[in-house]
Motif scaffolding. Structure first.
Motif, PDB file in Angstrom:
ATOM      1  N   GLY A 141      16.108 -22.492   7.979  1.00  0.00           N
ATOM      2  CA  GLY A 141      15.044 -22.044   7.435  1.00  0.00           C
ATOM      3  C   GLY A 141      14.330 -21.066   8.287  1.00  0.00           C
ATOM      4  N   SER A 167       5.837 -16.673  11.307  1.00  0.00           N
ATOM      5  CA  SER A 167       7.312 -17.208  11.544  1.00  0.00           C
ATOM      6  C   SER A 167       8.180 -16.472  10.813  1.00  0.00           C
ATOM      7  CB  SER A 167       7.100 -18.766  11.138  1.00  0.00           C
ATOM      8  OG  SER A 167       6.690 -19.454  11.979  1.00  0.00           O
ATOM      9  N   LYS A 168       7.835 -16.492   9.230  1.00  0.00           N
ATOM     10  CA  LYS A 168       9.011 -15.894   8.470  1.00  0.00           C
ATOM     11  C   LYS A 168       8.957 -14.297   8.403  1.00  0.00           C
ATOM     12  CE  LYS A 168       9.451 -20.216   7.419  1.00  0.00           C
ATOM     13  NZ  LYS A 168      10.617 -21.155   7.342  1.00  0.00           N
ATOM     14  N   ARG A 174       5.766 -20.282  17.159  1.00  0.00           N
ATOM     15  CA  ARG A 174       4.996 -21.317  16.729  1.00  0.00           C
ATOM     16  C   ARG A 174       3.395 -21.013  16.637  1.00  0.00           C
ATOM     17  NH1 ARG A 174       6.939 -22.695  13.970  1.00  0.00           N
ATOM     18  NH2 ARG A 174       5.951 -24.728  13.680  1.00  0.00           N
ATOM     19  N   VAL A 175       3.508 -19.684  15.749  1.00  0.00           N
ATOM     20  CA  VAL A 175       1.862 -19.517  15.438  1.00  0.00           C
ATOM     21  C   VAL A 175       1.695 -19.531  13.840  1.00  0.00           C
ATOM     22  CG1 VAL A 175       0.009 -17.730  15.608  1.00  0.00           C
ATOM     23  CG2 VAL A 175       1.959 -17.965  17.503  1.00  0.00           C
ATOM     24  N   GLY A 235       2.086 -23.174  14.356  1.00  0.00           N
ATOM     25  CA  GLY A 235       2.780 -23.060  13.135  1.00  0.00           C
ATOM     26  C   GLY A 235       1.840 -23.337  11.952  1.00  0.00           C
ATOM     27  N   ALA A 236       2.518 -22.857  11.050  1.00  0.00           N
ATOM     28  CA  ALA A 236       1.576 -23.204   9.679  1.00  0.00           C
ATOM     29  C   ALA A 236       1.772 -24.579   9.326  1.00  0.00           C
ATOM     30  CB  ALA A 236       2.454 -22.477   8.616  1.00  0.00           C
ATOM     31  N   LYS A 237       2.848 -25.147   9.875  1.00  0.00           N
ATOM     32  CA  LYS A 237       3.404 -26.727   9.611  1.00  0.00           C
ATOM     33  C   LYS A 237       1.930 -27.424  10.212  1.00  0.00           C
ATOM     34  CE  LYS A 237       7.038 -29.594   9.902  1.00  0.00           C
ATOM     35  NZ  LYS A 237       8.438 -29.607  10.366  1.00  0.00           N
ATOM     36  N   ASN A 240       9.567 -22.519  -1.205  1.00  0.00           N
ATOM     37  CA  ASN A 240      11.015 -22.899  -0.374  1.00  0.00           C
ATOM     38  C   ASN A 240      11.228 -24.421  -1.262  1.00  0.00           C
ATOM     39  OD1 ASN A 240      12.901 -24.359   1.161  1.00  0.00           O
ATOM     40  ND2 ASN A 240      11.697 -24.259   2.951  1.00  0.00           N
ATOM     41  N   ASP A 299       0.226 -22.446   0.379  1.00  0.00           N
ATOM     42  CA  ASP A 299       0.972 -22.122   1.423  1.00  0.00           C
ATOM     43  C   ASP A 299       1.726 -20.780   1.141  1.00  0.00           C
ATOM     44  OD1 ASP A 299       3.090 -21.932   3.265  1.00  0.00           O
ATOM     45  OD2 ASP A 299       3.642 -23.876   3.437  1.00  0.00           O
ATOM     46  N   TRP A 351       8.643 -28.170  -0.337  1.00  0.00           N
ATOM     47  CA  TRP A 351       9.077 -28.047   1.164  1.00  0.00           C
ATOM     48  C   TRP A 351       8.950 -29.560   1.710  1.00  0.00           C
ATOM     49  CZ3 TRP A 351       5.517 -27.350   5.673  1.00  0.00           C
ATOM     50  CH2 TRP A 351       6.250 -27.123   6.919  1.00  0.00           C
ATOM     51  N   TYR A 392      16.162 -18.334   0.059  1.00  0.00           N
ATOM     52  CA  TYR A 392      16.814 -19.575  -0.361  1.00  0.00           C
ATOM     53  C   TYR A 392      17.212 -19.332  -1.732  1.00  0.00           C
ATOM     54  CZ  TYR A 392      13.982 -21.360   3.366  1.00  0.00           C
ATOM     55  OH  TYR A 392      13.310 -21.592   4.557  1.00  0.00           O
ATOM     56  N   TYR A 403       5.708 -31.247   2.989  1.00  0.00           N
ATOM     57  CA  TYR A 403       4.388 -31.725   2.262  1.00  0.00           C
ATOM     58  C   TYR A 403       4.174 -33.418   2.122  1.00  0.00           C
ATOM     59  CZ  TYR A 403       4.409 -26.770   1.058  1.00  0.00           C
ATOM     60  OH  TYR A 403       4.287 -25.444   1.027  1.00  0.00           O
ATOM     61  N   ASN A 412       2.966 -23.747  -3.248  1.00  0.00           N
ATOM     62  CA  ASN A 412       3.615 -22.511  -2.280  1.00  0.00           C
ATOM     63  C   ASN A 412       4.458 -21.855  -2.864  1.00  0.00           C
ATOM     64  OD1 ASN A 412       6.707 -23.356  -0.668  1.00  0.00           O
ATOM     65  ND2 ASN A 412       5.484 -21.978  -0.095  1.00  0.00           N
TER      66      ASN A 412
HETATM   67  N1  PLP Z   1       5.727 -23.758   4.748  1.00  0.00           N
HETATM   68  C1  PLP Z   1       6.917 -23.530   4.245  1.00  0.00           C
HETATM   69  C2  PLP Z   1       7.092 -23.624   2.882  1.00  0.00           C
HETATM   70  C3  PLP Z   1       8.044 -23.625   4.939  1.00  0.00           C
HETATM   71  O1  PLP Z   1       9.314 -23.348   4.374  1.00  0.00           O
HETATM   72  C4  PLP Z   1       7.846 -23.463   6.582  1.00  0.00           C
HETATM   73  C5  PLP Z   1       9.136 -23.682   7.326  1.00  0.00           C
HETATM   74  O2  PLP Z   1      10.190 -23.839   6.909  1.00  0.00           O
HETATM   75  C6  PLP Z   1       6.679 -23.731   6.949  1.00  0.00           C
HETATM   76  C7  PLP Z   1       5.572 -23.750   6.021  1.00  0.00           C
HETATM   77  C8  PLP Z   1       6.421 -23.939   8.518  1.00  0.00           C
HETATM   78  O3  PLP Z   1       6.187 -22.582   9.048  1.00  0.00           O
HETATM   79  P1  PLP Z   1       5.912 -22.593  10.529  1.00  0.00           P
HETATM   80  O4  PLP Z   1       7.196 -22.092  11.516  1.00  0.00           O
HETATM   81  O5  PLP Z   1       4.638 -21.390  10.583  1.00  0.00           O
HETATM   82  O6  PLP Z   1       5.272 -23.941  11.193  1.00  0.00           O
END
Ligand code: PLP
Length: 401
Positions: A39, A238-239, A247-248, A99-101, A175, A204, A125, A325, A128, A171
């Motif tokens: 991912g 991240s991406k 991790r931001v 991270g966005a997470k 993903n 997202d 994803w 993907y 969620y 999103n």
């Molecule tokens: N949102 C989606 C849709 C993702 O696919 C991912 C990671 O796979 C994330 C958020 C997480 O991103 P981050 O690495 O910034 O926590």
């Protein structure tokens, strides 16, 4: 005896992390595994970003930062939203997280309680629904069919809304499907949302920069300004900048929500790593050529994989608009039998067959809420992807109908 809290029984370990771990274990046992579960971009973080991190360390930026992010990074985030998305946010409307997470986690934990519903369009994803469950809420899935481009329609949205709906999660690019909403599609969803003022929207946008074929990115708060006061716009480095390990991530929304999220973060992780924040600042404010180059490389890889998969009898896939993907249908293989006599009944059986017969690691669509499909990541070199597609074709050829 250790007693695990009941809230933990509501969730599963992340299937993508588990699959990655399983592939590493099998490799350690000497099996020639080709993994398509990643991912994350397979590129290294650009040098000028690493240099900014080294400089931050040398300059002593090694202490706690403000919980919600350094003023410099928040300013860079505000500038990003203004120039790239036409969205104006003040520093107190922005939070930086690990991270966005974590930003998503903060938002849900701050606002969702037992009985509350969160609309999650499927495919989704994997995190969620489990983040919602951890908060005690109920994910409400709106299935978005392949025939509709895996996108939520205004009608499906209207149907999914109840008096208990707290959030809609959007999103785009998505993903696992890669589907990206156009301005018009967002405007149509916006028309429904405007009529339901109790529903907040979490968008997202983490794959914003991985959008292909010259398509223009759009985000809800920009397309429907009336919704900005109840939208949390999530993004991160991240991406786009190959910075998954740093991790931001960040989010922007109404000050009251951001304040609550900062409060929660102050009692969990505090501020994101100071060095990573300096690196993210360099990513957002420095040269952007890496973003363009990696987008081009991903687009070429996408085309290789889509063409090769569509050549395999029984496998069908659309051309994803964005992300890295391919979400392909394996439904036509259901009912077929492996040489060992096992029947393929669902996406999990199919990916197990890929692993056992051809040492190919992919992910079952059921983890993303659509059991007729499977996900492969094209964040890998073309040789690797061509070999992977050969193995998928070979695994298919071993099945008898
Ligand atoms: N949102 C989606 C849709 C993702 O696919 C991912 C990671 O796979 C994330 C958020 C997480 O991103 P981050 O690495 O910034 O926590």
């Amino acid at each position: 005896m250790l007693r695990i809290a009941t809230r933990l029984h509501r969730i599963q370990p992340s299937p993508s992390s588990m699959a990655g771990q399983r592939a590493r274990e099998l490799r350690a046992q000497g099996r020639d595994i080709v993994g398509l579960t990643a991912g994350e971009p397979d590129f290294d973080t650009p040098e000028h970003i690493k240099e900014a991190a080294r400089r931050a360390m040398a300059e002593g930026q090694t202490r706690y930062t403000d919980v919600g992010g350094t003023p410099a990074l928040k300013e860079a985030v505000a500038h990003k939203f203004k120039t790239e998305n036409g969205l104006a946010y003040a520093p107190n409307e922005i939070i930086v997280g690990t991270g966005a997470k974590q930003v998503i986690f903060n938002a849900v934990l701050c606002t969702v309680e037992a009985g509350d519903e969160v609309i999650v369009p499927a495919p989704y994803w994997v995190s969620y629904p489990d983040i919602v469950r951890l908060a005690g809420g109920t994910p409400v899935f709106a299935e978005c069919a392949a025939a509709e481009g895996f996108k939520l329609t205004p009608g499906k949205l209207e149907q999914a809304i109840s008096p208990r709906t707290r959030w809609l999660v959007l999103n785009s690019p998505n993903n696992p499907s890669g589907a990206a909403y156009t301005r018009e599609e967002l405007a149509a969803l916006g028309e429904v949302l405007v009529r339901h003022p109790h529903v907040w929207v979490l968008t997202d946008d983490i794959y914003e920069h991985l959008l292909y074929d010259g398509k223009a990115f759009a985000t809800l708060a920009q397309v429907v300004p009336a919704l900005k006061e109840r939208t949390l716009t999530i993004n991160g480095v991240s991406k786009a900048y190959a910075m998954t390990g740093w991790r931001v991530g960040f989010g922007a929304g109404p000050a009251e929500l951001i304040k609550a999220m900062v409060k929660l973060q102050s009692q969990s992780t505090s501020g994101t790593c100071s060095i990573s924040q300096a690196a993210a600042h360099a990513a957002l404010t420095g040269p952007q050529d890496f973003v363009t180059t990696s987008r081009q490389v991903f687009q070429q890889r996408r085309d290789v994989v889509v063409a090769a998969l569509n050549d395999i009898p029984g496998i069908r896939c659309h051309r994803p608009d964005g992300a890295f993907y391919v979400f392909a249908s394996c439904e036509a293989l259901f009912g077929a039998r492996t040489p060992a006599g096992q029947t393929i009944r669902n996406s999990n059986d199919w990916i197990l067959h890929l692993l056992e017969a051809q040492n190919l690691a992919a992910l079952q669509g059921s983890a993303y809420g659509i059991d007729t499909h499977f996900r492969i990541s094209f964040a890998a070199g073309t040789d690797h992807l061509e070999e992977a597609c050969r193995r998928i074709a070979a695994a298919r050829a071993e099945l008898s109908d």
